[in-house]
Scaffold this active site. Structure first.
Site, PDB file in Angstrom:
ATOM      1  N   ASP A 200      32.358  -0.660  41.699  1.00 40.69           N
ATOM      2  CA  ASP A 200      33.368  -0.265  42.695  1.00 40.69           C
ATOM      3  C   ASP A 200      34.073  -1.469  43.317  1.00 40.69           C
ATOM      4  O   ASP A 200      35.273  -1.432  43.602  1.00 40.69           O
ATOM      5  CB  ASP A 200      32.726   0.494  43.870  1.00 40.69           C
ATOM      6  CG  ASP A 200      32.175   1.849  43.469  1.00 40.69           C
ATOM      7  OD1 ASP A 200      32.390   2.271  42.330  1.00 40.69           O
ATOM      8  OD2 ASP A 200      31.522   2.475  44.317  1.00 40.69           O
TER       9      ASP A 200
ATOM     10  N   ARG B 260      45.529  -5.361  46.627  1.00 39.54           N
ATOM     11  CA  ARG B 260      46.919  -5.677  46.312  1.00 39.54           C
ATOM     12  C   ARG B 260      47.647  -4.529  45.608  1.00 39.54           C
ATOM     13  O   ARG B 260      48.781  -4.695  45.173  1.00 39.54           O
ATOM     14  CB  ARG B 260      46.962  -6.916  45.395  1.00 39.54           C
ATOM     15  CG  ARG B 260      46.714  -8.209  46.122  1.00 39.54           C
ATOM     16  CD  ARG B 260      47.904  -8.526  47.021  1.00 39.54           C
ATOM     17  NE  ARG B 260      47.652  -9.704  47.808  1.00 39.54           N
ATOM     18  CZ  ARG B 260      47.999 -10.948  47.455  1.00 39.54           C
ATOM     19  NH1 ARG B 260      48.574 -11.167  46.296  1.00 39.54           N
ATOM     20  NH2 ARG B 260      47.758 -11.941  48.251  1.00 39.54           N
TER      21      ARG B 260
ATOM     22  N   GLU C 109      29.245   8.767  40.901  1.00 42.16           N
ATOM     23  CA  GLU C 109      28.882   9.214  42.244  1.00 42.16           C
ATOM     24  C   GLU C 109      30.044  10.010  42.812  1.00 42.16           C
ATOM     25  O   GLU C 109      31.204   9.578  42.724  1.00 42.16           O
ATOM     26  CB  GLU C 109      28.619   8.018  43.165  1.00 42.16           C
ATOM     27  CG  GLU C 109      27.460   7.157  42.728  1.00 42.16           C
ATOM     28  CD  GLU C 109      27.301   5.918  43.605  1.00 42.16           C
ATOM     29  OE1 GLU C 109      26.324   5.203  43.407  1.00 42.16           O
ATOM     30  OE2 GLU C 109      28.166   5.673  44.476  1.00 42.16           O
TER      31      GLU C 109
ATOM     32  N   GLU D 118      17.998   9.751  44.213  1.00 37.07           N
ATOM     33  CA  GLU D 118      18.209   8.320  44.414  1.00 37.07           C
ATOM     34  C   GLU D 118      17.844   8.028  45.864  1.00 37.07           C
ATOM     35  O   GLU D 118      18.472   8.563  46.794  1.00 37.07           O
ATOM     36  CB  GLU D 118      19.652   7.904  44.138  1.00 37.07           C
ATOM     37  CG  GLU D 118      19.834   6.398  44.387  1.00 37.07           C
ATOM     38  CD  GLU D 118      21.212   5.849  44.047  1.00 37.07           C
ATOM     39  OE1 GLU D 118      21.951   6.491  43.273  1.00 37.07           O
ATOM     40  OE2 GLU D 118      21.544   4.771  44.556  1.00 37.07           O
TER      41      GLU D 118
ATOM     42  N   GLY E 234      22.532  -1.659  49.196  1.00 40.04           N
ATOM     43  CA  GLY E 234      22.215  -2.863  49.959  1.00 40.04           C
ATOM     44  C   GLY E 234      21.212  -3.786  49.284  1.00 40.04           C
ATOM     45  O   GLY E 234      20.718  -4.722  49.912  1.00 40.04           O
TER      46      GLY E 234
ATOM     47  N   GLY F 104      25.371  -2.904  43.401  1.00 38.07           N
ATOM     48  CA  GLY F 104      26.793  -3.229  43.264  1.00 38.07           C
ATOM     49  C   GLY F 104      27.203  -4.499  43.977  1.00 38.07           C
ATOM     50  O   GLY F 104      27.371  -5.553  43.361  1.00 38.07           O
TER      51      GLY F 104
HETATM   52  N1  PXP Z   1      23.816   3.926  45.273  1.00 39.67           N
HETATM   53  C1  PXP Z   1      24.706   4.695  45.931  1.00 39.67           C
HETATM   54  C2  PXP Z   1      24.497   6.177  45.969  1.00 39.67           C
HETATM   55  C3  PXP Z   1      25.843   4.129  46.538  1.00 39.67           C
HETATM   56  O1  PXP Z   1      26.724   4.923  47.197  1.00 39.67           O
HETATM   57  C4  PXP Z   1      26.049   2.735  46.440  1.00 39.67           C
HETATM   58  C5  PXP Z   1      27.253   2.113  47.047  1.00 39.67           C
HETATM   59  O2  PXP Z   1      28.394   2.628  46.462  1.00 39.67           O
HETATM   60  C6  PXP Z   1      25.099   1.975  45.732  1.00 39.67           C
HETATM   61  C7  PXP Z   1      23.981   2.593  45.184  1.00 39.67           C
HETATM   62  C8  PXP Z   1      25.246   0.498  45.566  1.00 39.67           C
HETATM   63  O3  PXP Z   1      25.164  -0.141  46.811  1.00 39.67           O
HETATM   64  P1  PXP Z   1      25.489  -1.672  46.946  1.00 39.67           P
HETATM   65  O4  PXP Z   1      26.922  -1.872  46.590  1.00 39.67           O
HETATM   66  O5  PXP Z   1      25.193  -1.964  48.377  1.00 39.67           O
HETATM   67  O6  PXP Z   1      24.577  -2.409  45.993  1.00 39.67           O
END
Ligand code: PXP
Length: 243
Positions: A8, A17, A69, A152, A192, A213
């Protein structure tokens, strides 16, 4: 353990941008070549980062699997049923939030009915289903009743506390993971997680998939996607070989 990269934040830079770079689809290809087990994207109702075009292209190009997601009660559910990603993780969405703030609220009958309907249509389309939940007993029991394939576990609270008092949150995640397995749910975790804090979570042996992410995309800006992915894979492999 499967390691899924959430791309993402590549799209976040592009959308800053409103241009065509960097492309999360190209990032996904590099991440796969570096060894991730799957690609995760969150198509938000406000389309603040990932766009429909990204999901459509990822579905054609990704060779591992796409974990999409989405929030329930949205046109995105129909898109998911049309595109049939390998997995859909249902998440809560709140327009004001910077990122997903908590697990799904499964407490009210109407919310559960709404999620249940979504799960049925995803399953009818042959999609593996997961619910993003806080690591508490009630949410996990509700998830099992709804008949999803996986939960999850939201690791956000652990991530916020790990520098000062990680033990309590790790115990909470371990208890939740054990209960989920007892109820025959597959266990995923994410939110996180970073190079610095991922190890105690990865050591919970019931967890079979991690979605990470922001930390990896941030590192990839400095060292490149290949190195960023391999460094995380090495940590996960080291932890699992000891566990
Ligand atoms: N899992 C879910 C369900 C999420 O919504 C996110 C963030 O989009 C993540 C994992 C990944 O989180 P992070 O970007 O903090 O690693």
């Amino acid at each position: 353990m499967r390691f899924y990269l959430n791309v993402d934040h590549v799209a976040t830079v592009r959308q800053a941008r409103r241009t065509d770079e960097p492309d999360p689809v190209r990032a996904a290809v590099l991440a796969e070549l570096a060894g991730v087990d799957g690609i995760t994207v969150h198509l938000r109702e406000d389309r603040r980062h990932i766009q429909d075009r990204d999901v459509r292209l990822l579905m054609q190009i990704v060779r591992t699997g796409v974990n999409l997601e989405l929030a329930v009660a949205s046109d995105i559910l129909s898109l998911a049923c049309e595109l049939r990603p390998m997995q859909v993780t249902v998440v809560p969405e709140n327009r004001e939030e910077i990122t997903t703030e908590g697990g799904l609220d499964l407490s009210g009958d109407s919310k559960r009915a709404e999620i249940s309907g979504a799960i049925r249509s995803l399953e009818d389309s042959g999609i593996r289903t997961a619910l993003f939940v806080d690591p508490d007993e009630e949410s996990i029991r509700f998830s099992a009743e709804l008949g999803v394939d996986a939960v999850e576990l939201h690791t956000g609270e652990y991530a916020n506390s790990w520098r000062v008092k990680p033990e309590e949150q790790i115990k909470r995640l371990s208890r939740a993971a054990a209960l989920a397995r007892k109820l025959e749910l597959a266990v995923h975790a994410g939110h996180g997680l970073t190079y610095e804090n991922v190890s105690p979570v990865a050591a919970i042996h019931e967890i079979e998939e991690l979605n990470i992410g922001h930390s990896i995309i941030s590192r990839s800006v400095l060292v490149g996607m290949d190195t960023a992915v391999r460094e995380m894979s090495e940590i996960l492999m080291r932890v699992r070989s000891k566990a």
